[in-house]
Design a protein around this motif. Structure first.
Motif, mmCIF file in Angstrom:
data_model
loop_
_atom_site.group_PDB
_atom_site.id
_atom_site.type_symbol
_atom_site.label_atom_id
_atom_site.label_comp_id
_atom_site.label_asym_id
_atom_site.label_seq_id
_atom_site.Cartn_x
_atom_site.Cartn_y
_atom_site.Cartn_z
ATOM 1 N N UNK A 27 14.044 4.697 -0.733
ATOM 2 C CA UNK A 27 14.880 5.420 0.226
ATOM 3 C C UNK A 27 14.006 6.411 0.978
ATOM 4 N N UNK A 28 13.519 6.011 2.140
ATOM 5 C CA UNK A 28 12.645 6.863 2.928
ATOM 6 C C UNK A 28 13.440 7.958 3.623
ATOM 7 N N UNK A 29 12.826 9.101 3.888
ATOM 8 C CA UNK A 29 13.497 10.134 4.675
ATOM 9 C C UNK A 29 13.606 9.691 6.130
ATOM 10 N N UNK A 30 14.383 10.393 6.942
ATOM 11 C CA UNK A 30 14.474 10.021 8.360
ATOM 12 C C UNK A 30 13.082 9.956 8.995
ATOM 13 N N UNK A 31 12.759 8.852 9.665
ATOM 14 C CA UNK A 31 11.395 8.696 10.189
ATOM 15 C C UNK A 31 11.133 9.617 11.373
ATOM 16 N N UNK A 32 9.907 10.089 11.460
ATOM 17 C CA UNK A 32 9.416 10.823 12.621
ATOM 18 C C UNK A 32 8.446 9.899 13.350
ATOM 19 N N UNK A 33 8.875 9.390 14.509
ATOM 20 C CA UNK A 33 8.122 8.400 15.262
ATOM 21 C C UNK A 33 7.464 9.091 16.448
ATOM 22 N N UNK A 34 6.174 8.814 16.664
ATOM 23 C CA UNK A 34 5.418 9.427 17.751
ATOM 24 C C UNK A 34 4.905 8.326 18.668
ATOM 25 N N UNK A 35 5.032 8.528 19.970
ATOM 26 C CA UNK A 35 4.561 7.545 20.946
ATOM 27 C C UNK A 35 4.226 8.270 22.236
ATOM 28 N N UNK A 36 3.538 7.569 23.145
ATOM 29 C CA UNK A 36 3.178 8.200 24.405
ATOM 30 C C UNK A 36 4.334 8.085 25.392
ATOM 31 N N UNK A 64 0.831 -1.204 0.000
ATOM 32 C CA UNK A 64 0.000 0.000 0.000
ATOM 33 C C UNK A 64 0.866 1.255 0.000
ATOM 34 N N UNK A 65 1.922 1.244 0.809
ATOM 35 C CA UNK A 65 2.701 2.457 1.002
ATOM 36 C C UNK A 65 3.714 2.710 -0.113
ATOM 37 N N UNK A 66 4.265 1.658 -0.693
ATOM 38 C CA UNK A 66 5.305 1.857 -1.706
ATOM 39 C C UNK A 66 4.820 2.675 -2.899
ATOM 40 N N UNK A 67 3.688 2.329 -3.554
ATOM 41 C CA UNK A 67 3.251 3.162 -4.692
ATOM 42 C C UNK A 67 2.872 4.579 -4.278
ATOM 43 N N UNK A 68 2.334 4.734 -3.049
ATOM 44 C CA UNK A 68 2.013 6.081 -2.589
ATOM 45 C C UNK A 68 3.276 6.921 -2.449
ATOM 46 N N UNK A 69 4.324 6.300 -1.928
ATOM 47 C CA UNK A 69 5.561 7.053 -1.762
ATOM 48 C C UNK A 69 6.169 7.413 -3.117
#
Length: 441
Positions: free
Chosen positions: A235-244, A122-127
């Motif tokens: 090649x994804x950009x640096x991930x922004x991870x969100x958590x509690x 799902x994510x690869x073609x969107x990217x």
């Protein structure tokens, strides 16, 4: 659409509904239900489950007359016009033990592989499509990785997966199964895609104890998904991870920063101590109260004022603190390792965290996680992974049906209501059980 126009249209539609007779209302609900069924069918087709999945399960069960669609029916009784599983078994004449046998037919690795493959495909073609677009388009399709865990209540026999866990939703300790989920939120919730899932084993016996905690699970999940994209040439950009706040671990934050050059944004606790550049020592509790902070406003986060504070921590080192004040909400702060990312972008990323709450709420309530009591680890993985895929179908279908005009609460209510009126032909879910009816005949 302006608030005044939305208000006028809402009341105009309400007046039209009051003038309808009971038969006209029923006909209208059936038309809307058929539209929902068509959107669901399209979402199931886009889900891309392999056509040999039913055949694979049937081969393991040595049975040629079982429908995988019944799994979806038992997990989602409203899809079949019933409120409970008992009513579903009585009305449609199904065997109540069928889901357990079907779900346990595949090993847990097979179920997880299907979920991870779904996220990639799902994510690869969107990217790739967004990567070739303009900078403005890419900014609207930014990815936010969100991690969280949740306890699924189980009142049956204490299996090896059932333990006592703290539930943030109910604010108490529960006996159940603790699941750790990693999702990708695209834009401001345009699409929510589950990419990995794991069940925490409470107290394993023998080698390997104690269990892997959720910090290590999230690290392993993120490493695995980024590596999978890299193997596909993305090649994804640096991930922004969100958590509690439960994920505010210095080792995990440094791992995300050093290994992926990314940022882990978490909610701070009231007990943390920070040193400000002017020499003051403040606690997290001070950041959660009104003070003369250097407040700012930004059109990117309307109605919110924030204060960006560089600080040092004896545990984390150099950090960036964002104090957030929003009308009608308690003041809070989020933190990450020292970063150049702007405050409004961090706040918007933090606001996307509520989408994982929608995932879990849909998973628990509308899809009724506790409805299926099974007796093996493989069956539980199959049960929960299929529900996660069902959540993705719900989010995808809601975009087709409602086109962004409703809130997620209204979308879930609408889907749950309209699916009770879908005709029997649509209830067979042939996208999941294609060709098996012919075999049964």
């Amino acid at each position: 659409m302006s608030p005044i126009t939305r208000y006028v249209k809402k009341h105009a539609k309400a007046r039209q509904r009051r003038y309808l007779t009971a038969q006209e209302r029923l006909a209208r609900d059936r038309r809307q239900a058929q539209h929902a069924a068509e959107a669901l069918q399209q979402a199931l087709d886009d889900l891309g489950l392999p056509e040999d999945l039913v055949t694979e399960i049937e081969g393991r069960l040595r049975s040629q007359h079982k429908l995988l669609g019944k799994i979806v029916g038992v997990m989602c009784p409203p899809l079949f016009g019933c409120r409970t599983n008992a009513a579903l078994w009585r009305v449609r004449g199904w065997d109540k033990n069928l889901p357990s046998r079907l779900l346990g037919a595949l090993p847990k690795r097979s179920w997880l592989k299907r979920l991870r493959r779904l996220g990639l495909e799902v994510l690869e073609p969107l990217w790739r499509s967004a990567a070739s677009a303009s900078e403005a388009t890419r900014s609207r399709w930014q990815w936010t990785w969100i991690a969280d865990d949740s306890v699924f209540k189980k009142y049956g026999e204490q299996l090896g997966l059932v333990g006592t866990w703290w539930s943030g939703q109910e604010h108490r300790v529960l006996s159940g199964i603790d699941g750790v989920l990693l999702v990708v939120v695209i834009g401001e919730g345009k699409l929510v895609v589950p990419v990995d899932f794991a069940i925490r084993r409470p107290d394993p016996q023998g080698p390997g104890g104690p269990c892997r905690d959720k910090l290590h699970w999230v690290q392993s999940m993120l490493d695995g998904r980024v590596a999978a994209f890299r193997r596909r040439g993305v090649a994804l950009p640096p991930p922004l991870v969100v958590a509690d706040s439960w994920f505010s671990d210095s080792k995990l934050m440094r791992h995300v920063a050093t290994t992926h050059e990314g940022t882990l944004l978490v909610e701070g606790k009231s007990t943390y101590v920070f040193g400000l550049p002017d020499g003051r020592q403040v606690k997290g509790g001070d950041l959660q109260q009104q003070h003369e902070w250097p407040w700012r406003h930004s059109p990117q986060v309307p109605g919110v004022r924030y204060a960006r504070l560089p600080a040092t921590s004896p545990t984390y080192g150099a950090v960036t603190l964002i104090v957030v004040e929003e009308p009608g909400e308690d003041q809070f702060y989020v933190m990450c390792l020292d970063t150049a990312i702007s405050g409004p972008r961090l706040i918007r990323a933090w606001k996307r965290r509520h989408w994982i709450e929608h995932c879990f709420r849909t998973l628990k309530h509308l899809l009724a996680t506790g409805a299926c009591q099974v007796h093996s680890e493989e069956a539980y993985y199959g049960h929960l992974v299929l529900r996660l895929m069902g959540c993705f179908v719900l989010f995808y279908t809601s975009r087709v049906i409602c086109k962004g005009r409703l809130t997620m609460e209204e979308i879930i209510f609408s889907l749950k209501h309209y699916w009770r009126f879908v005709d029997c032909e649509a209830l067979e879910l042939k996208a999941l059980s294609q060709g098996v009816d012919e075999k049964a005949a």
